[in-house]
Motif scaffolding. Structure first.
Motif, short mmCIF file in Angstrom:
data_model
loop_
_atom_site.label_atom_id
_atom_site.label_comp_id
_atom_site.label_asym_id
_atom_site.label_seq_id
_atom_site.Cartn_x
_atom_site.Cartn_y
_atom_site.Cartn_z
N GLY A 73 -6.75 97.88 87.64
CA GLY A 73 -7.14 96.55 88.11
C GLY A 73 -6.27 95.46 87.51
O GLY A 73 -5.77 95.58 86.39
N THR A 74 -6.11 94.39 88.26
CA THR A 74 -5.25 93.27 87.88
C THR A 74 -6.07 92.15 87.26
O THR A 74 -7.07 91.72 87.82
CB THR A 74 -4.51 92.73 89.12
OG1 THR A 74 -3.72 93.77 89.68
CG2 THR A 74 -3.64 91.54 88.77
N LEU A 75 -5.65 91.67 86.09
CA LEU A 75 -6.20 90.45 85.48
C LEU A 75 -5.06 89.67 84.86
O LEU A 75 -4.17 90.24 84.23
CB LEU A 75 -7.25 90.77 84.42
CG LEU A 75 -8.68 91.10 84.90
CD1 LEU A 75 -9.60 91.27 83.70
CD2 LEU A 75 -9.24 90.03 85.82
N THR A 76 -5.11 88.37 85.01
CA THR A 76 -4.05 87.51 84.53
C THR A 76 -4.21 87.15 83.06
O THR A 76 -5.33 86.95 82.58
CB THR A 76 -3.98 86.21 85.35
OG1 THR A 76 -2.98 85.34 84.80
CG2 THR A 76 -5.32 85.48 85.37
N THR A 77 -3.10 87.07 82.35
CA THR A 77 -3.11 86.63 80.96
C THR A 77 -3.07 85.11 80.85
O THR A 77 -3.24 84.57 79.75
CB THR A 77 -1.91 87.21 80.19
OG1 THR A 77 -0.70 86.79 80.84
CG2 THR A 77 -1.98 88.72 80.15
N SER A 78 -2.82 84.43 81.96
CA SER A 78 -2.69 82.97 81.90
C SER A 78 -4.03 82.26 81.90
O SER A 78 -4.14 81.17 81.34
CB SER A 78 -1.84 82.47 83.09
OG SER A 78 -0.52 82.95 82.99
N TYR A 79 -5.05 82.86 82.51
CA TYR A 79 -6.31 82.14 82.66
C TYR A 79 -7.53 82.95 82.23
O TYR A 79 -8.62 82.77 82.74
CB TYR A 79 -6.45 81.67 84.12
CG TYR A 79 -5.35 80.71 84.48
CD1 TYR A 79 -5.27 79.44 83.89
CD2 TYR A 79 -4.34 81.07 85.36
CE1 TYR A 79 -4.25 78.57 84.20
CE2 TYR A 79 -3.30 80.20 85.67
CZ TYR A 79 -3.27 78.95 85.09
OH TYR A 79 -2.25 78.09 85.38
#
Length: 446
Positions: free
Chosen positions: A94-100
């Motif tokens: 699964g994809t999760l962003t490190t920016s937010y």
């Protein structure tokens, strides 16, 4: 190729599709992107075909012109937790962003998925390319591109540190002596860095694979550098064999220079094959599909790597406009590739839109032709496998029923799972707890 090297296959479950018209297929449910039964059904099909993993992409920003799947889709970790209970062997990325996000939350969520699935989780690390996402998280401006990647590197370091909060035998659960936790095997992190301050420890044990697998995708210089440093799998975009081979060699070389085993970073380009009984029929299907492309929608898709820049404001038959300033803080690698291609080939805006809407597809033909090309990429240093995009049920079925058996017959792809964890499927080592590693080293030094 070593005798033990095996092709790896992932299935990107894309619901109603990332093109503008894919959702119109009569056999595709109109609500596929939010229908958990659709995801479970296709994950089970991929598992029956012995795929390594299913892959869920994500991004936190849309416009009214965004492709249908992006407009209305399930959140990756929630989705994969449901899929985990309906499958038993296939990996779950699964994809999760490190920016937010915050490292503690991400560490806890993926550790939970890893336990729910008994060691089948993977995190696809992204920094978010679309600048509009900033306003969904209380920011007026998106993080600068270089800053995003520096933040991502520290973010992953923190998450992996939190995943080692407990040694593997930290919980004796000894009821006779009323000992639930061996307190000496719980470790705070006490991280103080440029971007994050995280004390820890994380409140969840490790899984049967030690830690979730780390995936990453990045074309830019910073993206390649981050992938070489942290990734164990890379979702690559490659539109030709030569381009794929260059990317593969570059990332493996970077990983080796960092002291990593290049066999422990697997590069899996996207795969959208067009398969028919004969090569001629497959090429006719490709031509028909390209003939149905809509120029206005092609311009929208062209604008996405430039933060959905509006290309309709320019003269279609003039040279591709100078938009280099727009590529600096969005999907930088892809945007710069569009600019390079347009300048190199002296393309007009119209020609550029068509070029990237009707991209050359190396995987068009009969099942044998497609299998031959997959084998060539695998054996000749262009990939370690592929991520197949799954939307149209008929296309998925023909790949599974007619291409996968050819790859298995050639000894390139498994016929049965040999492992229970995603690391096992991918040939990656179990991640030993850093504190357990440190203890014997300290004793030996005394």
């Amino acid at each position: 190729m070593t005798a033990s090297r095996q092709l790896h296959l992932g299935a990107i479950l894309s619901g109603v599709g990332t093109t503008q018209n894919g959702w119109l297929h009569p056999d595709l449910p109109g609500d596929a992107s939010v229908n958990i039964d659709w995801y479970i059904d296709n994950a089970r099909k991929a598992e029956a075909a012995k795929f390594d993993l299913v892959f869920i992409v994500d991004s936190p920003y849309i416009t009214p012109d965004t492709a249908p799947h992006f407009l209305n889709r399930l959140e990756p970790l929630t989705l994969l937790s449901a899929v985990a209970t309906a499958t038993s062997r296939i990996g779950l990325a699964g994809t999760l962003t490190t920016s937010y996000w915050e490292p503690f939350n991400v560490a806890r969520q993926f550790a939970s998925l890893d336990l729910i699935s008994r060691g089948r989780a993977a995190w696809n690390v992204v920094t978010t390319g679309l600048e509009g996402a900033a306003r969904n998280y209380g920011r007026e401006e998106h993080f600068d591109h270089k800053l995003r990647y520096a933040r991502a590197r520290e973010f992953v370091d923190v998450v992996q540190g939190l995943w080692d909060s407990y040694e593997d035998d930290a919980f004796p659960r000894d009821k006779a002596n009323a000992v639930f936790l061996d307190k000496g095997k719980q470790h705070p992190l006490n991280h103080q860095g440029a971007f994050f301050s995280v004390a820890g420890p994380l409140n969840i044990q490790r899984s049967p694979q030690g830690q979730p697998v780390i995936f990453q995708a990045g074309e830019s210089e910073q993206g390649r550098a981050l992938g070489a440093a942290i990734a164990e799998g890379i979702y690559a975009n490659a539109e030709s064999f030569d381009q794929a081979q260059e990317y593969y060699a570059d990332v493996k070389r970077r990983a080796t220079a960092l002291g990593r085993n290049p066999d422990h970073i697997l590069i899996l380009p996207g795969l959208i094959p067009i398969i028919a009984d004969t090569d001629e029929e497959a090429r006719a299907i490709e031509e028909e599909q390209n003939g149905k492309l809509d120029l206005n929608k092609a311009l929208v898709q062209l604008g996405r790597p430039f933060n959905y820049h509006d290309f309709t404001q320019y003269d279609l038959d003039a040279p591709f406009p100078d938009v280099s300033h727009l590529s600096l803080n969005s999907y930088k690698g892809r945007a710069e590739r569009i600019i390079r291609t347009a300048q190199r080939d002296n393309l007009t805006l119209r020609e550029t839109a068509w070029r990237f809407a009707a991209r050359a597809n190396p995987f068009v033909g009969s099942p044998k032709t497609v299998a031959d090309e997959i084998e060539r990429w695998f054996l000749d240093g262009a990939s370690d496998g592929f991520n197949l995009r799954v939307t149209n049920p008929a296309d998925f079925a023909i790949f599974v029923d007619r291409v996968v058996p050819l790859l298995q017959a050639r000894g390139l792809f498994r016929t049965e799972y040999a492992h229970d964890t995603l690391r096992g499927h991918l040939g990656l080592p179990f991640v030993q707890n850093r504190h357990a590693r440190a203890a014997p080293a300290a004793i030996a030094a005394e």
